[in-house]
Design a protein around this motif. Structure first.
Motif, mmCIF file in Angstrom:
data_model
loop_
_atom_site.group_PDB
_atom_site.id
_atom_site.type_symbol
_atom_site.label_atom_id
_atom_site.label_comp_id
_atom_site.label_asym_id
_atom_site.label_seq_id
_atom_site.Cartn_x
_atom_site.Cartn_y
_atom_site.Cartn_z
ATOM 1 N N SER A 189 0.836 -1.197 0.000
ATOM 2 C CA SER A 189 0.000 0.000 0.000
ATOM 3 C C SER A 189 0.870 1.246 0.000
ATOM 4 O O SER A 189 2.071 1.189 0.320
ATOM 5 C CB SER A 189 -0.894 0.019 1.247
ATOM 6 O OG SER A 189 -0.097 0.157 2.413
ATOM 7 N N ARG A 190 0.282 2.374 -0.339
ATOM 8 C CA ARG A 190 1.022 3.636 -0.334
ATOM 9 C C ARG A 190 1.545 3.961 1.063
ATOM 10 O O ARG A 190 2.645 4.491 1.213
ATOM 11 C CB ARG A 190 0.126 4.762 -0.845
ATOM 12 C CG ARG A 190 0.835 6.108 -0.940
ATOM 13 C CD ARG A 190 0.001 7.144 -1.653
ATOM 14 N NE ARG A 190 -0.254 6.754 -3.038
ATOM 15 C CZ ARG A 190 -0.986 7.468 -3.881
ATOM 16 N NH1 ARG A 190 -1.546 8.594 -3.479
ATOM 17 N NH2 ARG A 190 -1.166 7.055 -5.120
ATOM 18 N N GLU A 191 0.777 3.595 2.077
ATOM 19 C CA GLU A 191 1.200 3.861 3.453
ATOM 20 C C GLU A 191 2.453 3.065 3.808
ATOM 21 O O GLU A 191 3.387 3.584 4.434
ATOM 22 C CB GLU A 191 0.067 3.517 4.423
ATOM 23 C CG GLU A 191 0.379 3.827 5.883
ATOM 24 C CD GLU A 191 0.683 5.300 6.123
ATOM 25 O OE1 GLU A 191 1.485 5.586 7.040
ATOM 26 O OE2 GLU A 191 0.129 6.150 5.391
ATOM 27 N N LYS A 192 2.493 1.790 3.396
ATOM 28 C CA LYS A 192 3.683 0.975 3.659
ATOM 29 C C LYS A 192 4.883 1.494 2.881
ATOM 30 O O LYS A 192 6.018 1.439 3.364
ATOM 31 C CB LYS A 192 3.412 -0.490 3.299
ATOM 32 C CG LYS A 192 2.509 -1.207 4.273
ATOM 33 C CD LYS A 192 2.488 -2.704 4.001
ATOM 34 C CE LYS A 192 3.827 -3.349 4.323
ATOM 35 N NZ LYS A 192 3.785 -4.825 4.195
ATOM 36 N N ARG A 194 5.411 4.653 2.241
ATOM 37 C CA ARG A 194 5.869 5.824 2.999
ATOM 38 C C ARG A 194 6.694 5.387 4.211
ATOM 39 O O ARG A 194 7.725 6.002 4.526
ATOM 40 C CB ARG A 194 4.671 6.652 3.462
ATOM 41 C CG ARG A 194 3.937 7.410 2.362
ATOM 42 C CD ARG A 194 3.066 8.502 2.959
ATOM 43 N NE ARG A 194 2.191 9.096 1.961
ATOM 44 C CZ ARG A 194 0.917 8.767 1.778
ATOM 45 N NH1 ARG A 194 0.376 7.819 2.541
ATOM 46 N NH2 ARG A 194 0.188 9.356 0.853
ATOM 47 N N GLU A 195 6.231 4.354 4.895
ATOM 48 C CA GLU A 195 6.948 3.868 6.073
ATOM 49 C C GLU A 195 8.343 3.373 5.693
ATOM 50 O O GLU A 195 9.326 3.672 6.389
ATOM 51 C CB GLU A 195 6.160 2.739 6.732
ATOM 52 C CG GLU A 195 4.867 3.182 7.396
ATOM 53 C CD GLU A 195 4.093 2.012 7.963
ATOM 54 O OE1 GLU A 195 4.610 0.873 7.908
ATOM 55 O OE2 GLU A 195 2.973 2.226 8.472
#
Length: 216
Positions: A189-192, A194-195
């Protein structure tokens, strides 16, 4: 669909007998019967051996073609089969093919001989091949040992308890290989994403700095 039976190999790489219940196709393994854990592990050992032997096979196949057929026919066949025998890969395969079968130690991979063939004499090559096999050196440990004139292992490269950049790269490569085999990063995902970018910020900043210095 072409189906090949997996074969057991002895320590010299010679076929001993087929592995019952397992066949290999162009796009997968076919299990015709339940395997014991030992039989399943044996298949894994053979797959590992095949992976490390691929460079030898390519080298001998390429050299046989070069020695047996007209260059135009060889070039055409290689192009049709889409082999990438150019630049450094071609030089590597030619140097491997020049190593006689009787001098190829079963305990060493083609990657070991990638460094051994750079030594100036056959005597030195055989000396370090024996050292690598007896000491169970990895290809990179062999490279470092040759450079320093004595057996050196990755863990001995540490300075003051700090990992070398080579160890960091090896660890990252292994992490990346495992991640890609289980859950490719492109599917995250985009969130992962970013992380991960946040966790690798120091590395990203260093790469950007080096690129700027080199290009400047």
């Amino acid at each position: 669909m072409q189906i090949l039976e997996l074969k057991r190999l002895d320590n010299e790489g010679r076929t001993v007998e087929k592995v019952p219940g397992v066949r290999m196709t162009a796009n997968g393994l076919v299990f015709d019967k339940p395997l014991t854990i030992e039989e399943w592990k044996e298949v894994g050992h053979m797959l590992k051996a095949a992976r490390t032997a691929t460079l030898w096979w390519e080298a001998d196949w390429m050299q046989y073609g070069k020695a047996s057929y007209e260059e135009t026919d060889w070039d055409e066949a290689v192009d049709q089969l889409e082999f990438d025998f150019v630049g450094g890969k071609y030089d590597l395969l030619m140097s491997l093919a020049a190593v006689p079968l009787e001098r190829r130690r079963p305990g060493l991979s083609a990657q070991h001989y990638q460094f051994l063939t750079k030594l100036p004499t056959v005597k030195e090559q055989d000396k370090w091949a024996k050292v690598a096999e007896v000491e169970k050196l990895t290809p990179m440990d062999l490279k470092r040992s040759i450079a320093q004139g004595e057996v050196v292992r990755g863990s001995e490269e540490r300075q003051g308890g700090v990992n070398t950049i080579q160890e960091v790269v090896r660890s990252f490569s292994e992490w990346h290989r495992q991640v890609e085999s289980r859950d490719p990063i492109e599917n995250w995902s985009r969130e992962k994403h970013r992380e991960l970018l946040s966790e690798m910020k120091a590395i990203v900043d260093l790469v950007a700095f080096l690129q700027n210095e080199v290009q400047g």
